[in-house]
Write a protein that holds these residues in place. Structure first.
Motif, PDB file in Angstrom:
ATOM      1  N   ASP A 165     -12.513   8.749   4.480  1.00  0.00           N
ATOM      2  CA  ASP A 165     -11.479   9.451   5.229  1.00  0.00           C
ATOM      3  C   ASP A 165     -10.481   8.434   5.783  1.00  0.00           C
ATOM      4  O   ASP A 165     -10.858   7.316   6.144  1.00  0.00           O
ATOM      5  CB  ASP A 165     -12.094  10.228   6.399  1.00  0.00           C
ATOM      6  N   ALA A 166      -9.234   8.839   5.866  1.00  0.00           N
ATOM      7  CA  ALA A 166      -8.204   7.999   6.471  1.00  0.00           C
ATOM      8  C   ALA A 166      -8.492   7.862   7.967  1.00  0.00           C
ATOM      9  O   ALA A 166      -9.305   8.604   8.528  1.00  0.00           O
ATOM     10  CB  ALA A 166      -6.830   8.618   6.256  1.00  0.00           C
ATOM     11  N   LEU A 167      -7.827   6.934   8.598  1.00  0.00           N
ATOM     12  CA  LEU A 167      -7.991   6.748  10.042  1.00  0.00           C
ATOM     13  C   LEU A 167      -7.487   7.979  10.797  1.00  0.00           C
ATOM     14  O   LEU A 167      -6.548   8.646  10.339  1.00  0.00           O
ATOM     15  CB  LEU A 167      -7.211   5.517  10.509  1.00  0.00           C
ATOM     16  N   PRO A 168      -8.076   8.282  11.947  1.00  0.00           N
ATOM     17  CA  PRO A 168      -7.552   9.375  12.771  1.00  0.00           C
ATOM     18  C   PRO A 168      -6.081   9.094  13.098  1.00  0.00           C
ATOM     19  O   PRO A 168      -5.716   7.971  13.426  1.00  0.00           O
ATOM     20  CB  PRO A 168      -8.409   9.323  14.035  1.00  0.00           C
ATOM     21  N   GLY A 169      -5.251  10.084  12.960  1.00  0.00           N
ATOM     22  CA  GLY A 169      -3.824   9.918  13.240  1.00  0.00           C
ATOM     23  C   GLY A 169      -3.045   9.276  12.106  1.00  0.00           C
ATOM     24  O   GLY A 169      -1.880   8.902  12.274  1.00  0.00           O
ATOM     25  N   ALA A 170      -3.654   9.160  10.939  1.00  0.00           N
ATOM     26  CA  ALA A 170      -3.007   8.488   9.808  1.00  0.00           C
ATOM     27  C   ALA A 170      -1.689   9.146   9.405  1.00  0.00           C
ATOM     28  O   ALA A 170      -0.718   8.454   9.096  1.00  0.00           O
ATOM     29  CB  ALA A 170      -3.950   8.421   8.618  1.00  0.00           C
ATOM     30  N   ASP A 171      -1.661  10.453   9.406  1.00  0.00           N
ATOM     31  CA  ASP A 171      -0.431  11.135   8.980  1.00  0.00           C
ATOM     32  C   ASP A 171       0.736  10.800   9.911  1.00  0.00           C
ATOM     33  O   ASP A 171       1.863  10.599   9.450  1.00  0.00           O
ATOM     34  CB  ASP A 171      -0.641  12.651   8.918  1.00  0.00           C
ATOM     35  N   GLU A 172       0.467  10.703  11.194  1.00  0.00           N
ATOM     36  CA  GLU A 172       1.522  10.310  12.140  1.00  0.00           C
ATOM     37  C   GLU A 172       1.853   8.817  11.991  1.00  0.00           C
ATOM     38  O   GLU A 172       3.011   8.430  12.019  1.00  0.00           O
ATOM     39  CB  GLU A 172       1.111  10.625  13.580  1.00  0.00           C
ATOM     40  N   ALA A 173       0.834   7.993  11.828  1.00  0.00           N
ATOM     41  CA  ALA A 173       1.049   6.550  11.672  1.00  0.00           C
ATOM     42  C   ALA A 173       1.856   6.240  10.419  1.00  0.00           C
ATOM     43  O   ALA A 173       2.611   5.262  10.390  1.00  0.00           O
ATOM     44  CB  ALA A 173      -0.286   5.817  11.634  1.00  0.00           C
ATOM     45  N   ALA A 174       1.722   7.069   9.401  1.00  0.00           N
ATOM     46  CA  ALA A 174       2.455   6.849   8.151  1.00  0.00           C
ATOM     47  C   ALA A 174       3.963   6.955   8.349  1.00  0.00           C
ATOM     48  O   ALA A 174       4.733   6.374   7.594  1.00  0.00           O
ATOM     49  CB  ALA A 174       1.994   7.844   7.093  1.00  0.00           C
ATOM     50  N   LYS A 175       4.384   7.664   9.373  1.00  0.00           N
ATOM     51  CA  LYS A 175       5.809   7.847   9.648  1.00  0.00           C
ATOM     52  C   LYS A 175       6.406   6.697  10.463  1.00  0.00           C
ATOM     53  O   LYS A 175       7.616   6.601  10.593  1.00  0.00           O
ATOM     54  CB  LYS A 175       6.019   9.162  10.407  1.00  0.00           C
ATOM     55  N   VAL A 176       5.557   5.849  11.014  1.00  0.00           N
ATOM     56  CA  VAL A 176       6.002   4.753  11.879  1.00  0.00           C
ATOM     57  C   VAL A 176       6.437   3.565  11.028  1.00  0.00           C
ATOM     58  O   VAL A 176       5.745   3.173  10.100  1.00  0.00           O
ATOM     59  CB  VAL A 176       4.874   4.326  12.850  1.00  0.00           C
ATOM     60  N   GLU A 177       7.567   2.990  11.371  1.00  0.00           N
ATOM     61  CA  GLU A 177       8.034   1.778  10.700  1.00  0.00           C
ATOM     62  C   GLU A 177       7.868   0.595  11.638  1.00  0.00           C
ATOM     63  O   GLU A 177       7.668   0.762  12.833  1.00  0.00           O
ATOM     64  CB  GLU A 177       9.492   1.940  10.294  1.00  0.00           C
ATOM     65  N   SER A 178       7.946  -0.584  11.097  1.00  0.00           N
ATOM     66  CA  SER A 178       7.852  -1.824  11.881  1.00  0.00           C
ATOM     67  C   SER A 178       6.577  -1.867  12.717  1.00  0.00           C
ATOM     68  O   SER A 178       6.624  -1.957  13.946  1.00  0.00           O
ATOM     69  CB  SER A 178       9.085  -1.997  12.771  1.00  0.00           C
ATOM     70  N   LYS A 179       5.439  -1.826  12.052  1.00  0.00           N
ATOM     71  CA  LYS A 179       4.159  -1.850  12.755  1.00  0.00           C
ATOM     72  C   LYS A 179       3.329  -3.085  12.398  1.00  0.00           C
ATOM     73  O   LYS A 179       2.128  -3.108  12.599  1.00  0.00           O
ATOM     74  CB  LYS A 179       3.383  -0.559  12.497  1.00  0.00           C
ATOM     75  N   ARG A 180       3.970  -4.118  11.918  1.00  0.00           N
ATOM     76  CA  ARG A 180       3.278  -5.355  11.533  1.00  0.00           C
ATOM     77  C   ARG A 180       2.471  -5.907  12.704  1.00  0.00           C
ATOM     78  O   ARG A 180       1.367  -6.417  12.524  1.00  0.00           O
ATOM     79  CB  ARG A 180       4.298  -6.393  11.039  1.00  0.00           C
ATOM     80  N   ASP A 181       2.990  -5.780  13.908  1.00  0.00           N
ATOM     81  CA  ASP A 181       2.306  -6.298  15.090  1.00  0.00           C
ATOM     82  C   ASP A 181       1.033  -5.509  15.423  1.00  0.00           C
ATOM     83  O   ASP A 181       0.239  -5.931  16.260  1.00  0.00           O
ATOM     84  CB  ASP A 181       3.246  -6.314  16.294  1.00  0.00           C
ATOM     85  N   LYS A 182       0.816  -4.397  14.759  1.00  0.00           N
ATOM     86  CA  LYS A 182      -0.382  -3.579  14.986  1.00  0.00           C
ATOM     87  C   LYS A 182      -1.530  -3.969  14.062  1.00  0.00           C
ATOM     88  O   LYS A 182      -2.625  -3.434  14.185  1.00  0.00           O
ATOM     89  CB  LYS A 182      -0.060  -2.092  14.773  1.00  0.00           C
ATOM     90  N   LEU A 183      -1.311  -4.884  13.131  1.00  0.00           N
ATOM     91  CA  LEU A 183      -2.369  -5.300  12.202  1.00  0.00           C
ATOM     92  C   LEU A 183      -3.539  -5.881  12.977  1.00  0.00           C
ATOM     93  O   LEU A 183      -3.377  -6.802  13.767  1.00  0.00           O
ATOM     94  CB  LEU A 183      -1.846  -6.338  11.220  1.00  0.00           C
ATOM     95  N   ASP A 184      -4.710  -5.306  12.758  1.00  0.00           N
ATOM     96  CA  ASP A 184      -5.929  -5.776  13.409  1.00  0.00           C
ATOM     97  C   ASP A 184      -6.661  -6.663  12.400  1.00  0.00           C
ATOM     98  O   ASP A 184      -7.100  -6.177  11.354  1.00  0.00           O
ATOM     99  CB  ASP A 184      -6.798  -4.596  13.815  1.00  0.00           C
ATOM    100  N   PRO A 185      -6.831  -7.955  12.684  1.00  0.00           N
ATOM    101  CA  PRO A 185      -7.469  -8.855  11.732  1.00  0.00           C
ATOM    102  C   PRO A 185      -8.987  -8.727  11.646  1.00  0.00           C
ATOM    103  O   PRO A 185      -9.625  -9.383  10.840  1.00  0.00           O
ATOM    104  CB  PRO A 185      -7.077 -10.241  12.247  1.00  0.00           C
ATOM    105  N   SER A 186      -9.555  -7.841  12.439  1.00  0.00           N
ATOM    106  CA  SER A 186     -11.006  -7.650  12.417  1.00  0.00           C
ATOM    107  C   SER A 186     -11.434  -6.978  11.118  1.00  0.00           C
ATOM    108  O   SER A 186     -10.713  -6.140  10.585  1.00  0.00           O
ATOM    109  CB  SER A 186     -11.445  -6.746  13.576  1.00  0.00           C
ATOM    110  N   PRO A 187     -12.622  -7.303  10.632  1.00  0.00           N
ATOM    111  CA  PRO A 187     -13.128  -6.581   9.473  1.00  0.00           C
ATOM    112  C   PRO A 187     -13.481  -5.156   9.869  1.00  0.00           C
ATOM    113  O   PRO A 187     -13.677  -4.852  11.042  1.00  0.00           O
ATOM    114  CB  PRO A 187     -14.387  -7.367   9.082  1.00  0.00           C
ATOM    115  N   ALA A 188     -13.563  -4.292   8.881  1.00  0.00           N
ATOM    116  CA  ALA A 188     -13.946  -2.898   9.146  1.00  0.00           C
ATOM    117  C   ALA A 188     -15.360  -2.858   9.699  1.00  0.00           C
ATOM    118  O   ALA A 188     -16.214  -3.655   9.317  1.00  0.00           O
ATOM    119  CB  ALA A 188     -13.874  -2.088   7.862  1.00  0.00           C
ATOM    120  N   ALA A 189     -15.584  -1.940  10.603  1.00  0.00           N
ATOM    121  CA  ALA A 189     -16.926  -1.760  11.158  1.00  0.00           C
ATOM    122  C   ALA A 189     -17.810  -1.129  10.084  1.00  0.00           C
ATOM    123  O   ALA A 189     -17.370  -0.243   9.358  1.00  0.00           O
ATOM    124  CB  ALA A 189     -16.872  -0.855  12.386  1.00  0.00           C
ATOM    125  N   ARG A 190     -19.005  -1.573   9.989  1.00  0.00           N
ATOM    126  CA  ARG A 190     -19.933  -1.026   8.982  1.00  0.00           C
ATOM    127  C   ARG A 190     -21.059  -0.303   9.644  1.00  0.00           C
ATOM    128  O   ARG A 190     -21.557  -0.528  10.637  1.00  0.00           O
ATOM    129  CB  ARG A 190     -20.510  -2.153   8.104  1.00  0.00           C
TER     130      ARG A 190
END
Length: 112
Positions: free
Chosen positions: A87-112
């Motif tokens: 499944d996509a992240l919660p709020g993905a459809d809204e996040a897809a509309k956002v531009e200039s979000k490079r500063d939101k990149l989380d360098p953490s690995p995905a939780a397993r």
């Protein structure tokens, strides 16, 4: 040559691309994906299925997102491999509309 996941994937993490990849070269961060540059066979199967148009051939990567090739190099051995659609992240459809979000990149690995 490789394909590159760019900024539009951040905070969305749709995984249709993972489902069609014949060589399982996608890796999963906390809020985005990357393509391992040495594992990608440049088939392009992932490009048309990406809902956010976030995947580009290295040669076609827009200048404003060139640093995402470096993101892939930096995290390719730190993030876990992902081989199945999730499944996509919660709020993905809204996040897809956002531009200039490079500063939101989380360098953490995905939780397993």
């Amino acid at each position: 040559m490789t394909h590159v996941v760019a900024e539009p994937c951040i905070n969305c993490k749709y995984t249709e691309c993972v489902a069609v990849c014949p060589v399982d070269c996608f890796y999963e961060g906390a809020n985005t994906l990357l393509i391992h540059p040495e594992e990608c066979i440049d088939c392009g199967a992932c490009v048309p299925v990406c809902p956010t148009s976030a995947i580009f051939s290295e040669d076609d990567l827009p200048e404003k997102w060139k640093d995402f090739l470096q993101v892939a190099e930096e995290y390719k051995d730190k993030w876990p491999n992902i081989t199945e659609k999730k499944d996509a992240l919660p709020g993905a459809d809204e996040a897809a509309k956002v531009e200039s979000k490079r500063d939101k990149l989380d360098p953490s690995p995905a939780a397993r």
